[in-house]
Design a protein around this motif. Structure first.
Motif, PDB file in Angstrom:
ATOM      1  N   VAL A 178       0.754  -1.097  -0.016  1.00  0.00           N
ATOM      2  CA  VAL A 178      -0.027  -0.070  -0.146  1.00  0.00           C
ATOM      3  C   VAL A 178       0.838   1.270   0.253  1.00  0.00           C
ATOM      4  O   VAL A 178       2.016   1.102   0.359  1.00  0.00           O
ATOM      5  CB  VAL A 178      -0.950   0.166   1.418  1.00  0.00           C
ATOM      6  CG1 VAL A 178      -1.937  -1.183   1.234  1.00  0.00           C
ATOM      7  CG2 VAL A 178      -0.140   0.137   2.552  1.00  0.00           C
ATOM      8  N   GLY A 179       0.337   2.492  -0.394  1.00  0.00           N
ATOM      9  CA  GLY A 179       0.848   3.581  -0.405  1.00  0.00           C
ATOM     10  C   GLY A 179       1.234   4.214   1.013  1.00  0.00           C
ATOM     11  O   GLY A 179       0.429   3.790   1.953  1.00  0.00           O
ATOM     12  N   PRO A 180       1.932   5.315   1.211  1.00  0.00           N
ATOM     13  CA  PRO A 180       2.013   5.869   2.470  1.00  0.00           C
ATOM     14  C   PRO A 180       0.888   6.521   3.106  1.00  0.00           C
ATOM     15  O   PRO A 180       0.574   6.380   4.216  1.00  0.00           O
ATOM     16  CB  PRO A 180       3.169   6.821   2.131  1.00  0.00           C
ATOM     17  CG  PRO A 180       3.118   7.394   0.569  1.00  0.00           C
ATOM     18  CD  PRO A 180       2.627   5.934   0.119  1.00  0.00           C
ATOM     19  N   GLU A 181      -0.260   7.000   2.313  1.00  0.00           N
ATOM     20  CA  GLU A 181      -1.439   7.272   2.811  1.00  0.00           C
ATOM     21  C   GLU A 181      -2.292   6.223   3.581  1.00  0.00           C
ATOM     22  O   GLU A 181      -2.955   6.736   4.471  1.00  0.00           O
ATOM     23  CB  GLU A 181      -2.235   8.152   1.819  1.00  0.00           C
ATOM     24  CG  GLU A 181      -2.868   7.273   0.709  1.00  0.00           C
ATOM     25  CD  GLU A 181      -1.920   6.423  -0.194  1.00  0.00           C
ATOM     26  OE1 GLU A 181      -2.397   5.716  -1.158  1.00  0.00           O
ATOM     27  OE2 GLU A 181      -0.757   7.112  -0.426  1.00  0.00           O
ATOM     28  N   VAL A 182      -2.100   5.179   3.108  1.00  0.00           N
ATOM     29  CA  VAL A 182      -2.769   3.901   3.855  1.00  0.00           C
ATOM     30  C   VAL A 182      -2.048   3.417   4.870  1.00  0.00           C
ATOM     31  O   VAL A 182      -2.273   3.040   6.062  1.00  0.00           O
ATOM     32  CB  VAL A 182      -3.252   2.985   2.989  1.00  0.00           C
ATOM     33  CG1 VAL A 182      -3.711   1.842   3.440  1.00  0.00           C
ATOM     34  CG2 VAL A 182      -4.164   3.369   1.893  1.00  0.00           C
ATOM     35  N   ALA A 183      -0.575   3.293   4.633  1.00  0.00           N
ATOM     36  CA  ALA A 183       0.434   2.592   5.517  1.00  0.00           C
ATOM     37  C   ALA A 183       0.394   3.355   6.947  1.00  0.00           C
ATOM     38  O   ALA A 183       0.532   3.015   7.951  1.00  0.00           O
ATOM     39  CB  ALA A 183       1.723   2.597   5.026  1.00  0.00           C
ATOM     40  N   GLU A 184       0.302   4.700   6.853  1.00  0.00           N
ATOM     41  CA  GLU A 184       0.599   5.543   7.956  1.00  0.00           C
ATOM     42  C   GLU A 184      -0.483   5.631   8.823  1.00  0.00           C
ATOM     43  O   GLU A 184      -0.738   5.974  10.260  1.00  0.00           O
ATOM     44  CB  GLU A 184       0.613   7.073   7.539  1.00  0.00           C
ATOM     45  CG  GLU A 184      -0.783   7.782   6.904  1.00  0.00           C
ATOM     46  CD  GLU A 184      -0.598   8.980   6.495  1.00  0.00           C
ATOM     47  OE1 GLU A 184      -1.526   9.688   6.261  1.00  0.00           O
ATOM     48  OE2 GLU A 184       0.834   9.600   6.701  1.00  0.00           O
ATOM     49  N   GLN A 185      -1.599   4.869   8.492  1.00  0.00           N
ATOM     50  CA  GLN A 185      -2.913   4.486   9.341  1.00  0.00           C
ATOM     51  C   GLN A 185      -2.715   3.405  10.217  1.00  0.00           C
ATOM     52  O   GLN A 185      -3.810   3.071  10.987  1.00  0.00           O
ATOM     53  CB  GLN A 185      -4.026   4.627   8.613  1.00  0.00           C
ATOM     54  CG  GLN A 185      -4.347   5.974   7.919  1.00  0.00           C
ATOM     55  CD  GLN A 185      -5.538   5.770   7.020  1.00  0.00           C
ATOM     56  OE1 GLN A 185      -6.833   5.939   7.444  1.00  0.00           O
ATOM     57  NE2 GLN A 185      -5.454   5.895   5.774  1.00  0.00           N
ATOM     58  N   PHE A 186      -1.760   2.493  10.088  1.00  0.00           N
ATOM     59  CA  PHE A 186      -1.490   1.186  10.688  1.00  0.00           C
ATOM     60  C   PHE A 186      -0.254   1.193  11.918  1.00  0.00           C
ATOM     61  O   PHE A 186       0.871   2.065  11.453  1.00  0.00           O
ATOM     62  CB  PHE A 186      -1.119   0.175   9.769  1.00  0.00           C
ATOM     63  CG  PHE A 186      -2.456  -0.303   8.946  1.00  0.00           C
ATOM     64  CD1 PHE A 186      -3.070  -1.320   9.422  1.00  0.00           C
ATOM     65  CD2 PHE A 186      -2.896   0.234   7.871  1.00  0.00           C
ATOM     66  CE1 PHE A 186      -4.572  -1.938   8.704  1.00  0.00           C
ATOM     67  CE2 PHE A 186      -3.727  -0.263   6.862  1.00  0.00           C
ATOM     68  CZ  PHE A 186      -4.644  -1.285   7.458  1.00  0.00           C
TER      69      PHE A 186
END
Length: 257
Positions: A178-186
């Protein structure tokens, strides 16, 4: 591990965790044993695909019969929207806008369709209630598992100590980039950066397992599928691996009448 069963050429898996409970029906379909042609070959159970509706109807009848629920089993499901809405139901039907269903109604099967997202089945032994959850990355970061358990607690008196939970077959942590915009939410424990790419791998199974543990479900009462929709694409449908042109599995659970 999972127990693999087959009936009338329909292939499915029953979580080992649930096998001691003779009053429970719980199963996860594979892609084998249906009538659908490629690219939906062959046990496509997804209504929202471009497969012929008659094929899907026949496949569902075959699956329900194979797992012991009967061809015309009363079944409740929803058009899933990758949200966090939960439906408590006591009757069969095709609903809209829910990604989790809960019930304590005997004789009613509930379920979710998947082709990479995480199916989670929960059985509250003490209060005889069940849940079926569809958690993609949005449902995971939205804590849908926790919200579903809290809804069961409010409606049925559910507590973690008496729950048994199965995290089903989905995309694996080495395939879900996934891109950083998704990864940062985990949380860091559930992601691993991919060198020189700006992307990360995310472990959806582990993230949802943490929710179950945090609610108080004992480790020995949680089972996680060892299979991947991508790595085991010969057995399971994968929306990502097959670029959207594929079928859907069903994960279902219900109390026998």
């Amino acid at each position: 591990m999972l127990t693999k069963l087959a009936s009338a050429a329909v292939s499915y898996r029953i979580p080992t965790l649930f096998t001691p409970f003779i009053n429970l029906i719980a199963a996860e379909s594979t892609r084998h044993g249906g009538v659908s042609p490629a690219p939906f070959a062959s046990l496509n159970l997804g209504i929202n695909t471009s497969d012929d509706a008659a094929n899907v109807d026949e496949n569902r009848c075959r699956f329900f019969e194979a797992i012991g629920a009967g061809r015309t089993a009363p079944f409740a499901s929803s058009h899933q929207i990758h949200g966090t809405e939960i439906l408590q139901t006591t009757e069969p039907g095709r609903f809209d806008g829910y990604d989790a269903l809960i019930t304590n109604q005997a004789g009613l099967l509930i379920g979710v369709t998947v082709a990479d997202c995480v199916p989670i089945l929960i059985y509250d032994q003490a209060n005889r209630a069940v849940a079926a959850i569809h958690a993609g990355w949005k449902g995971t970061i939205g804590a849908l598992v926790t919200k579903t358990l809290e809804a069961m607690q409010q409606q049925f008196g559910t507590s973690g100590a008496y729950c048994y939970a199965y995290i089903g077959t989905c995309i694996d942590e080495c395939s879900f980039a996934v891109g950083p915009e998704v990864a940062e939410q985990f949380a860091p424990a559930f992601k691993q950066a991919i060198a020189d790419s700006g992307k990360s791998y995310v472990d959806l199974k582990a993230a949802n397992r943490k929710y179950l543990i945090d609610f108080g479900i004992p480790l020995e009462q949680i089972e996680v599928s060892p299979f991947s929709t991508v790595l085991n694409n010969d057995t399971y449908f994968s929306h990502r691996a097959e670029k959207g042109q594929t079928g859907r599995m069903l994960a279902v659970i219900g109390l026998k009448s």
